[in-house]
Write a protein that holds these residues in place. Structure first.
Motif, mmCIF file in Angstrom:
data_model
loop_
_atom_site.group_PDB
_atom_site.id
_atom_site.type_symbol
_atom_site.label_atom_id
_atom_site.label_comp_id
_atom_site.label_asym_id
_atom_site.label_seq_id
_atom_site.Cartn_x
_atom_site.Cartn_y
_atom_site.Cartn_z
ATOM 1 N N THR A 95 -20.728 -11.622 -160.835
ATOM 2 C CA THR A 95 -19.354 -11.781 -161.305
ATOM 3 C C THR A 95 -18.921 -10.632 -162.219
ATOM 4 O OG1 THR A 95 -20.141 -13.128 -163.157
ATOM 5 C CG2 THR A 95 -19.480 -14.289 -161.148
ATOM 6 N N ALA A 96 -19.853 -9.768 -162.567
ATOM 7 C CA ALA A 96 -19.534 -8.651 -163.459
ATOM 8 C C ALA A 96 -18.849 -7.531 -162.692
ATOM 9 C CB ALA A 96 -20.804 -8.134 -164.126
ATOM 10 N N ALA A 97 -18.288 -6.580 -163.426
ATOM 11 C CA ALA A 97 -17.652 -5.422 -162.802
ATOM 12 C C ALA A 97 -18.707 -4.580 -162.085
ATOM 13 C CB ALA A 97 -16.942 -4.587 -163.861
ATOM 14 N N PRO A 98 -18.337 -3.923 -160.973
ATOM 15 C CA PRO A 98 -19.312 -3.146 -160.204
ATOM 16 C C PRO A 98 -20.048 -2.091 -161.026
ATOM 17 C CG PRO A 98 -17.317 -3.429 -158.930
ATOM 18 C CD PRO A 98 -17.024 -3.962 -160.303
ATOM 19 N N ARG A 99 -19.329 -1.407 -161.922
ATOM 20 C CA ARG A 99 -20.007 -0.371 -162.691
ATOM 21 C C ARG A 99 -21.046 -0.976 -163.631
ATOM 22 N NH1 ARG A 99 -20.675 3.392 -166.552
ATOM 23 N NH2 ARG A 99 -20.219 5.575 -166.062
ATOM 24 N N GLU A 100 -20.736 -2.098 -164.212
ATOM 25 C CA GLU A 100 -21.697 -2.781 -165.077
ATOM 26 C C GLU A 100 -22.920 -3.207 -164.278
ATOM 27 O OE1 GLU A 100 -22.076 -6.837 -167.814
ATOM 28 O OE2 GLU A 100 -20.117 -6.179 -167.078
ATOM 29 N N ARG A 101 -22.698 -3.667 -163.053
ATOM 30 C CA ARG A 101 -23.819 -4.075 -162.213
ATOM 31 C C ARG A 101 -24.697 -2.883 -161.852
ATOM 32 N NH1 ARG A 101 -21.547 -7.336 -157.265
ATOM 33 N NH2 ARG A 101 -23.803 -7.599 -156.885
ATOM 34 N N ALA A 103 -25.136 -0.262 -163.741
ATOM 35 C CA ALA A 103 -25.880 0.046 -164.968
ATOM 36 C C ALA A 103 -27.073 -0.893 -165.130
ATOM 37 C CB ALA A 103 -24.952 -0.045 -166.177
ATOM 38 N N ILE A 104 -26.883 -2.161 -164.814
ATOM 39 C CA ILE A 104 -27.978 -3.126 -164.918
ATOM 40 C C ILE A 104 -29.061 -2.803 -163.895
ATOM 41 C CG2 ILE A 104 -28.602 -5.546 -164.549
ATOM 42 C CD1 ILE A 104 -25.824 -6.259 -165.709
ATOM 43 N N LEU A 105 -28.647 -2.515 -162.665
ATOM 44 C CA LEU A 105 -29.611 -2.154 -161.627
ATOM 45 C C LEU A 105 -30.411 -0.927 -162.053
ATOM 46 C CD1 LEU A 105 -28.800 -2.050 -157.818
ATOM 47 C CD2 LEU A 105 -30.214 -0.303 -158.876
ATOM 48 N N ALA A 106 -29.724 0.064 -162.621
ATOM 49 C CA ALA A 106 -30.402 1.287 -163.053
ATOM 50 C C ALA A 106 -31.393 1.004 -164.180
ATOM 51 C CB ALA A 106 -29.372 2.320 -163.502
ATOM 52 N N ARG A 107 -31.029 0.153 -165.115
ATOM 53 C CA ARG A 107 -31.950 -0.183 -166.215
ATOM 54 C C ARG A 107 -33.166 -0.922 -165.690
ATOM 55 N NH1 ARG A 107 -27.054 -1.038 -169.146
ATOM 56 N NH2 ARG A 107 -27.074 -3.281 -168.697
ATOM 57 N N VAL A 108 -32.951 -1.840 -164.748
ATOM 58 C CA VAL A 108 -34.084 -2.559 -164.152
ATOM 59 C C VAL A 108 -35.011 -1.574 -163.433
ATOM 60 C CG1 VAL A 108 -34.727 -4.207 -162.345
ATOM 61 C CG2 VAL A 108 -32.886 -4.759 -163.939
ATOM 62 N N VAL A 154 -16.819 1.366 -157.004
ATOM 63 C CA VAL A 154 -16.494 2.143 -158.206
ATOM 64 C C VAL A 154 -15.796 3.446 -157.847
ATOM 65 C CG1 VAL A 154 -17.496 3.329 -160.211
ATOM 66 C CG2 VAL A 154 -18.409 1.125 -159.491
ATOM 67 N N ARG A 155 -16.229 4.073 -156.749
ATOM 68 C CA ARG A 155 -15.640 5.352 -156.341
ATOM 69 C C ARG A 155 -15.174 5.259 -154.892
ATOM 70 N NH1 ARG A 155 -18.700 10.700 -157.704
ATOM 71 N NH2 ARG A 155 -16.721 11.346 -156.779
ATOM 72 N N ALA A 198 -25.617 9.101 -169.521
ATOM 73 C CA ALA A 198 -25.081 10.387 -169.072
ATOM 74 C C ALA A 198 -25.135 10.497 -167.549
ATOM 75 C CB ALA A 198 -25.866 11.532 -169.714
ATOM 76 N N ALA A 199 -26.210 9.993 -166.947
ATOM 77 C CA ALA A 199 -26.333 10.040 -165.485
ATOM 78 C C ALA A 199 -25.259 9.177 -164.829
ATOM 79 C CB ALA A 199 -27.722 9.576 -165.072
ATOM 80 N N LEU A 200 -25.019 8.007 -165.369
ATOM 81 C CA LEU A 200 -23.987 7.135 -164.811
ATOM 82 C C LEU A 200 -22.609 7.771 -164.935
ATOM 83 C CD1 LEU A 200 -25.234 3.687 -166.152
ATOM 84 C CD2 LEU A 200 -25.392 4.542 -163.804
ATOM 85 N N ASP A 201 -22.329 8.371 -166.088
ATOM 86 C CA ASP A 201 -21.038 9.048 -166.270
ATOM 87 C C ASP A 201 -20.883 10.208 -165.289
ATOM 88 O OD1 ASP A 201 -20.337 7.336 -168.281
ATOM 89 O OD2 ASP A 201 -20.707 8.745 -169.925
ATOM 90 N N ALA A 202 -21.979 10.953 -165.072
ATOM 91 C CA ALA A 202 -21.916 12.117 -164.192
ATOM 92 C C ALA A 202 -21.616 11.729 -162.748
ATOM 93 C CB ALA A 202 -23.233 12.882 -164.266
ATOM 94 N N HIS A 203 -22.169 10.623 -162.300
ATOM 95 C CA HIS A 203 -22.017 10.246 -160.891
ATOM 96 C C HIS A 203 -20.883 9.258 -160.639
ATOM 97 C CE1 HIS A 203 -25.627 12.367 -159.704
ATOM 98 N NE2 HIS A 203 -26.260 11.829 -160.711
ATOM 99 N N LEU A 204 -20.539 8.479 -161.645
ATOM 100 C CA LEU A 204 -19.527 7.428 -161.468
ATOM 101 C C LEU A 204 -18.259 7.679 -162.255
ATOM 102 C CD1 LEU A 204 -21.889 4.315 -161.736
ATOM 103 C CD2 LEU A 204 -21.205 5.559 -159.663
ATOM 104 N N GLY A 205 -18.307 8.642 -163.158
ATOM 105 C CA GLY A 205 -17.195 8.851 -164.063
ATOM 106 C C GLY A 205 -17.395 8.041 -165.330
ATOM 107 N N PRO A 206 -16.750 8.436 -166.417
ATOM 108 C CA PRO A 206 -16.906 7.717 -167.688
ATOM 109 C C PRO A 206 -16.322 6.316 -167.609
ATOM 110 C CG PRO A 206 -15.159 9.355 -167.866
ATOM 111 C CD PRO A 206 -15.815 9.579 -166.540
ATOM 112 N N VAL A 207 -16.855 5.479 -168.448
ATOM 113 C CA VAL A 207 -16.350 4.098 -168.534
ATOM 114 C C VAL A 207 -14.921 4.124 -169.053
ATOM 115 C CG1 VAL A 207 -16.672 1.820 -169.581
ATOM 116 C CG2 VAL A 207 -18.663 3.198 -168.931
#
Length: 211
Positions: A95-101, A103-108, A154-155, A198-207
């Motif tokens: 139910t979260a926003a795609p970009r947040e999801r 970020a969670i996937l990347a942290r996992v 997201v993009r 920084a990696a997420l911002d580079a590939h997805l754009g800043p929040v």
């Protein structure tokens, strides 16, 4: 003389027990022994003889279910992908926003790489993925498909496969270089979280700022 600890050949009728490590037969015991070994000793310790010893069978017993060493290693790596996928599914709030999801996937992903180092290295061994044994590629690709689908949201104007591939390569690089100590030395940091951001911002754009 047969090893009294070995299961009879009828165990091969248990189709998934040894592949995902949950079965009670010889195949499942071998996979579980391999998972325990790779977690404690690393991927380099995964010899057929040592896996058999830890499973309590003769060194020839694995051949009943795994004709080659690569087959057994693929079954162990498949367990690693299954565990990563299960964790992603459990922690991904749909139910979260795609970009947040993402970020969670990347942290996992980074946490899995750091906390299950031996398994992580085995999972991405080129010879295992290239061989395609036991459908290993089919086990790993759904994780990339999940990332690609989220990137598309997201993009929408970009090629989601290319963006997801570049982001994954970036995550893999962070995981490897952080483990080796190179990023700590280069950045002087003690936490990979800013690198991930920084990696997420580079590939997805800043929040986008909250309105």
């Amino acid at each position: 003389m047969p090893d009294e600890t070995e299961e009879p050949r009828a165990e091969h009728h248990d189709p998934d027990g040894g592949v995902d490590g949950r079965g009670s037969g010889l195949r499942g015991r071998l996979v579980r022994a391999g998972v325990e070994l790779v977690d404690t000793e690393g991927a380099q310790a995964l010899s057929l003889r040592e896996i058999a010893r830890r499973a309590g069978v003769s060194h020839g017993a694995p051949r009943r279910h795994f004709p080659t060493h690569l087959d057994l290693l693929s079954a162990i790596a498949r367990q690693g992908f299954a565990e990563l996928a299960a964790r992603v599914a459990a922690e991904d709030p749909e139910t979260a926003a795609p970009r947040e999801r993402i970020a969670i996937l990347a942290r996992v992903y980074l946490d899995h790489a750091g906390s299950r180092r031996g398994m992580y290295e085995l999972m991405f061994r080129h010879d295992l993925l290239e061989s395609g044994r036991l459908g290993l590629r089919e086990t790993s690709l759904p994780l990339f498909a999940r990332l690609t689908g989220l990137v598309a949201l997201v993009r929408p104007g970009a090629d989601p496969v290319l963006v997801a591939g570049a982001l994954w390569a970036n995550l893999h690089g962070i995981a490897q270089l952080w483990h080796w100590g190179s990023l700590r030395l280069a950045t002087g940091g003690d936490d990979p979280a800013p690198l991930l951001a920084a990696a997420l911002d580079a590939h997805l754009g800043p929040v986008e700022p909250a309105r």
